[in-house]
Design an enzyme around this catalytic site. Structure first.
Site, PDB file in Angstrom:
ATOM      1  N   LYS A  88      79.741  33.180 -21.293  1.00  0.00           N
ATOM      2  CA  LYS A  88      79.423  33.179 -19.840  1.00  0.00           C
ATOM      3  C   LYS A  88      78.314  32.159 -19.534  1.00  0.00           C
ATOM      4  O   LYS A  88      78.468  31.313 -18.659  1.00  0.00           O
ATOM      5  CB  LYS A  88      78.964  34.580 -19.387  1.00  0.00           C
ATOM      6  CG  LYS A  88      80.001  35.668 -19.616  1.00  0.00           C
ATOM      7  CD  LYS A  88      79.534  37.011 -19.090  1.00  0.00           C
ATOM      8  CE  LYS A  88      78.390  37.639 -19.869  1.00  0.00           C
ATOM      9  NZ  LYS A  88      78.694  38.004 -21.272  1.00  0.00           N
ATOM     10  N   ARG A 164      78.640  45.276 -13.971  1.00  0.00           N
ATOM     11  CA  ARG A 164      79.112  45.799 -15.255  1.00  0.00           C
ATOM     12  C   ARG A 164      79.588  47.235 -15.130  1.00  0.00           C
ATOM     13  O   ARG A 164      79.848  47.894 -16.131  1.00  0.00           O
ATOM     14  CB  ARG A 164      78.002  45.727 -16.292  1.00  0.00           C
ATOM     15  CG  ARG A 164      77.643  44.307 -16.599  1.00  0.00           C
ATOM     16  CD  ARG A 164      76.843  44.176 -17.846  1.00  0.00           C
ATOM     17  NE  ARG A 164      76.257  42.861 -17.846  1.00  0.00           N
ATOM     18  CZ  ARG A 164      76.050  42.133 -18.919  1.00  0.00           C
ATOM     19  NH1 ARG A 164      76.365  42.596 -20.100  1.00  0.00           N
ATOM     20  NH2 ARG A 164      75.510  40.942 -18.835  1.00  0.00           N
ATOM     21  N   ARG A 199      73.561  32.219 -32.213  1.00  0.00           N
ATOM     22  CA  ARG A 199      73.049  31.676 -30.943  1.00  0.00           C
ATOM     23  C   ARG A 199      71.545  31.398 -31.024  1.00  0.00           C
ATOM     24  O   ARG A 199      70.776  32.177 -31.578  1.00  0.00           O
ATOM     25  CB  ARG A 199      73.303  32.661 -29.803  1.00  0.00           C
ATOM     26  CG  ARG A 199      72.576  32.219 -28.525  1.00  0.00           C
ATOM     27  CD  ARG A 199      72.997  32.934 -27.295  1.00  0.00           C
ATOM     28  NE  ARG A 199      73.051  34.369 -27.454  1.00  0.00           N
ATOM     29  CZ  ARG A 199      73.677  35.173 -26.611  1.00  0.00           C
ATOM     30  NH1 ARG A 199      74.307  34.672 -25.570  1.00  0.00           N
ATOM     31  NH2 ARG A 199      73.687  36.473 -26.810  1.00  0.00           N
ATOM     32  N   ARG A 228      67.221  35.531 -29.244  1.00  0.00           N
ATOM     33  CA  ARG A 228      67.017  36.700 -28.370  1.00  0.00           C
ATOM     34  C   ARG A 228      66.801  37.970 -29.178  1.00  0.00           C
ATOM     35  O   ARG A 228      67.408  38.136 -30.235  1.00  0.00           O
ATOM     36  CB  ARG A 228      68.260  36.881 -27.478  1.00  0.00           C
ATOM     37  CG  ARG A 228      68.074  36.299 -26.114  1.00  0.00           C
ATOM     38  CD  ARG A 228      69.338  36.247 -25.326  1.00  0.00           C
ATOM     39  NE  ARG A 228      70.088  37.498 -25.262  1.00  0.00           N
ATOM     40  CZ  ARG A 228      71.194  37.635 -24.549  1.00  0.00           C
ATOM     41  NH1 ARG A 228      71.666  36.624 -23.852  1.00  0.00           N
ATOM     42  NH2 ARG A 228      71.839  38.783 -24.529  1.00  0.00           N
ATOM     43  N   ARG A 239      76.307  46.562 -27.859  1.00  0.00           N
ATOM     44  CA  ARG A 239      76.578  45.907 -26.560  1.00  0.00           C
ATOM     45  C   ARG A 239      78.080  45.818 -26.310  1.00  0.00           C
ATOM     46  O   ARG A 239      78.546  46.008 -25.182  1.00  0.00           O
ATOM     47  CB  ARG A 239      75.940  44.503 -26.545  1.00  0.00           C
ATOM     48  CG  ARG A 239      74.442  44.538 -26.295  1.00  0.00           C
ATOM     49  CD  ARG A 239      73.717  43.331 -26.856  1.00  0.00           C
ATOM     50  NE  ARG A 239      74.142  42.069 -26.303  1.00  0.00           N
ATOM     51  CZ  ARG A 239      73.850  40.874 -26.856  1.00  0.00           C
ATOM     52  NH1 ARG A 239      73.150  40.806 -27.974  1.00  0.00           N
ATOM     53  NH2 ARG A 239      74.245  39.781 -26.282  1.00  0.00           N
TER      54      ARG A 239
HETATM   55  P1  AP5 Z   1      76.785  32.421 -24.409  1.00  0.00           P
HETATM   56  O1  AP5 Z   1      77.300  31.413 -23.451  1.00  0.00           O
HETATM   57  O2  AP5 Z   1      75.324  32.566 -24.558  1.00  0.00           O
HETATM   58  O3  AP5 Z   1      77.507  33.826 -24.181  1.00  0.00           O
HETATM   59  P2  AP5 Z   1      77.287  34.922 -23.046  1.00  0.00           P
HETATM   60  O4  AP5 Z   1      78.610  35.445 -22.663  1.00  0.00           O
HETATM   61  O5  AP5 Z   1      76.405  34.391 -21.966  1.00  0.00           O
HETATM   62  O6  AP5 Z   1      76.560  36.002 -23.929  1.00  0.00           O
HETATM   63  P3  AP5 Z   1      75.404  37.041 -23.618  1.00  0.00           P
HETATM   64  O7  AP5 Z   1      75.024  37.607 -24.967  1.00  0.00           O
HETATM   65  O8  AP5 Z   1      74.298  36.425 -22.822  1.00  0.00           O
HETATM   66  O9  AP5 Z   1      76.103  38.130 -22.828  1.00  0.00           O
HETATM   67  P4  AP5 Z   1      75.624  39.576 -22.681  1.00  0.00           P
HETATM   68  O10 AP5 Z   1      76.477  40.056 -21.620  1.00  0.00           O
HETATM   69  O11 AP5 Z   1      75.620  40.366 -23.938  1.00  0.00           O
HETATM   70  O12 AP5 Z   1      74.067  39.408 -22.388  1.00  0.00           O
HETATM   71  P5  AP5 Z   1      73.230  39.443 -21.066  1.00  0.00           P
HETATM   72  O13 AP5 Z   1      72.084  38.556 -21.240  1.00  0.00           O
HETATM   73  O14 AP5 Z   1      74.053  39.277 -19.882  1.00  0.00           O
HETATM   74  O15 AP5 Z   1      77.430  32.046 -25.840  1.00  0.00           O
HETATM   75  C1  AP5 Z   1      77.108  32.775 -26.989  1.00  0.00           C
HETATM   76  C2  AP5 Z   1      77.072  31.816 -28.210  1.00  0.00           C
HETATM   77  O16 AP5 Z   1      78.381  31.300 -28.437  1.00  0.00           O
HETATM   78  C3  AP5 Z   1      76.166  30.600 -27.992  1.00  0.00           C
HETATM   79  O17 AP5 Z   1      75.530  30.307 -29.190  1.00  0.00           O
HETATM   80  C4  AP5 Z   1      77.134  29.479 -27.604  1.00  0.00           C
HETATM   81  O18 AP5 Z   1      76.670  28.206 -28.009  1.00  0.00           O
HETATM   82  C5  AP5 Z   1      78.411  29.877 -28.328  1.00  0.00           C
HETATM   83  N1  AP5 Z   1      79.612  29.535 -27.559  1.00  0.00           N
HETATM   84  C6  AP5 Z   1      79.833  29.714 -26.222  1.00  0.00           C
HETATM   85  N2  AP5 Z   1      81.060  29.304 -25.880  1.00  0.00           N
HETATM   86  C7  AP5 Z   1      81.645  28.866 -27.035  1.00  0.00           C
HETATM   87  C8  AP5 Z   1      82.932  28.341 -27.333  1.00  0.00           C
HETATM   88  N3  AP5 Z   1      83.870  28.183 -26.397  1.00  0.00           N
HETATM   89  N4  AP5 Z   1      83.211  28.017 -28.622  1.00  0.00           N
HETATM   90  C9  AP5 Z   1      82.265  28.199 -29.606  1.00  0.00           C
HETATM   91  N5  AP5 Z   1      81.020  28.688 -29.368  1.00  0.00           N
HETATM   92  C10 AP5 Z   1      80.716  29.019 -28.096  1.00  0.00           C
HETATM   93  O19 AP5 Z   1      72.725  40.972 -21.084  1.00  0.00           O
HETATM   94  C11 AP5 Z   1      71.803  41.425 -22.048  1.00  0.00           C
HETATM   95  C12 AP5 Z   1      71.476  42.887 -21.809  1.00  0.00           C
HETATM   96  O20 AP5 Z   1      70.880  43.050 -20.510  1.00  0.00           O
HETATM   97  C13 AP5 Z   1      72.692  43.831 -21.784  1.00  0.00           C
HETATM   98  O21 AP5 Z   1      73.022  44.265 -23.086  1.00  0.00           O
HETATM   99  C14 AP5 Z   1      72.162  44.986 -20.902  1.00  0.00           C
HETATM  100  O22 AP5 Z   1      71.318  45.822 -21.633  1.00  0.00           O
HETATM  101  C15 AP5 Z   1      71.331  44.249 -19.874  1.00  0.00           C
HETATM  102  N6  AP5 Z   1      72.130  43.882 -18.677  1.00  0.00           N
HETATM  103  C16 AP5 Z   1      72.564  42.642 -18.325  1.00  0.00           C
HETATM  104  N7  AP5 Z   1      73.263  42.690 -17.176  1.00  0.00           N
HETATM  105  C17 AP5 Z   1      73.255  43.985 -16.796  1.00  0.00           C
HETATM  106  C18 AP5 Z   1      73.843  44.676 -15.685  1.00  0.00           C
HETATM  107  N8  AP5 Z   1      74.576  44.057 -14.753  1.00  0.00           N
HETATM  108  N9  AP5 Z   1      73.654  46.012 -15.603  1.00  0.00           N
HETATM  109  C19 AP5 Z   1      72.917  46.680 -16.520  1.00  0.00           C
HETATM  110  N10 AP5 Z   1      72.367  46.073 -17.600  1.00  0.00           N
HETATM  111  C20 AP5 Z   1      72.528  44.749 -17.739  1.00  0.00           C
END
Ligand code: AP5
Length: 292
Positions: A88, A164, A199, A228, A239
């Protein structure tokens, strides 16, 4: 040669609040005709600048059409969703650099609160460490406040990692935030763990790297990369569990505007598919705007 009687008396096509085009009424007797004539020149960001046509009455190339759509009056509103590490954030970097939308990432907003040591941040961290959803009472207002800022309103927004749960979706709708498109990145689970563990983040530029798939460009960047606190194999499994429990209820609310994209492809190929969906959406929005 007779001059076109309409050259200097162009008409506004749309409501005054949304000026889009002035035109020679001989060439474009109605808005439907105009919109179909213009659809082929609509640029990706909606910046139809000018069009000229030969006037039927004077045979001069005189009809003047100038559309002031540098800032389209209906900015894009996009949601992007997918499992942890589905890409994402990576896609959001590419989308915002082309489409200049305001990137609103729920996870980033929460991490900023954690880093600031605020009361919300302290509470949020407890849930984030367990891979659980942070309660709505913290997340909903945080996202709503960011989407309500003038820049989101003017440029359009790209909402990442929200909603979510169905309660988060309905809360946002109740505040009047309705997306045009819901992008879902689909990636098999075995790939996700590998992506999380590798990552790394650049605290200076905010860019996302991966030690294998997207390594840093220089030694200097490599030396300052951070990881992270929730990017461990153990936590990503939690997660993922949370994601799997909630994803269907969210998807069912956006079925009619959902585009599913294979997120396991190289990031450039994933972006090409998203880019094509966004271009189609913009074309549709421009056509609708010119026709109304
Ligand atoms: P990356 O682009 O960083 O992936 P991402 O989908 O953004 O992953 P996140 O881990 O940020 O998602 P998440 O939903 O777990 O975390 P969030 O911060 O939202 O890519 C990942 C890796 O893969 C990178 O190294 C990249 O280089 C590589 N990559 C990407 N695309 C690629 C490709 N095509 N090919 C190869 N490699 C690739 O949430 C964190 C926490 O916050 C949650 O667990 C929860 O506790 C809380 N939270 C967040 N939002 C909410 C909400 N709406 N409600 C309640 N709690 C929430």
């Amino acid at each position: 040669m007779a001059s076109c009687p309409y050259l200097n008396s162009s008409m506004m096509l749309s409501k005054p609040k949304h000026p889009t085009a002035s035109f020679c009424p001989l060439d474009f007797p109605n808005s439907q005709h105009l919109s179909s004539s213009l659809s082929f020149i609509a640029s990706p960001i909606g910046g139809v600048k000018s069009v000229s046509r030969r006037c039927r009455q004077t045979n001069q190339r005189c009809s003047l059409i100038l559309a002031s759509m540098d800032n389209p009056k209906k900015p894009l509103k996009i949601m992007i969703s997918g499992a942890p590490a589905s890409g994402k954030g990576t896609q959001c970097e590419l989308i915002t650099s082309k489409y200049d939308l305001v990137h609103v990432a729920a996870g980033d907003l929460l991490r900023a609160e954690v880093a600031a040591g605020s009361e919300n941040g302290k509470q949020a961290k407890e849930y984030m460490e367990k891979g659980q959803l942070v309660p709505d009472k913290i997340v909903v207002m945080m996202v709503k406040d960011r989407l309500s800022q003038p820049d989101s309103n003017e440029k359009g927004w790209l909402l990442d990692g929200y909603p979510r749960s169905s309660s988060q979706a309905t809360a946002l709708q109740a505040f009047g935030f309705q997306p045009d498109l819901f992008i879902l990145l689909e990636v098999p689970e075995e790939i996700l763990v590998d992506r999380v563990v590798g990552r790394r983040l650049d605290p200076v530029t905010g860019r996302i790297y991966h030690l294998t798939y997207s390594p840093p460009e220089t030694e200097e960047i490599a030396a300052r990369l951070t990881q992270r606190f929730d990017d461990t194999e153990e936590r990503v499994k939690l997660r993922l569990q949370t994601h799997n429990q909630n994803v269907e209820s969210v998807l069912s609310l956006f079925e009619d505007i959902t585009v599913k994209v294979d997120g396991s492809l190289p990031k450039e190929d994933v972006f090409a598919k998203i880019d094509s969906a966004l271009s189609n959406l913009i074309e549709q929005k421009n056509t609708t705007m010119l026709a109304t």
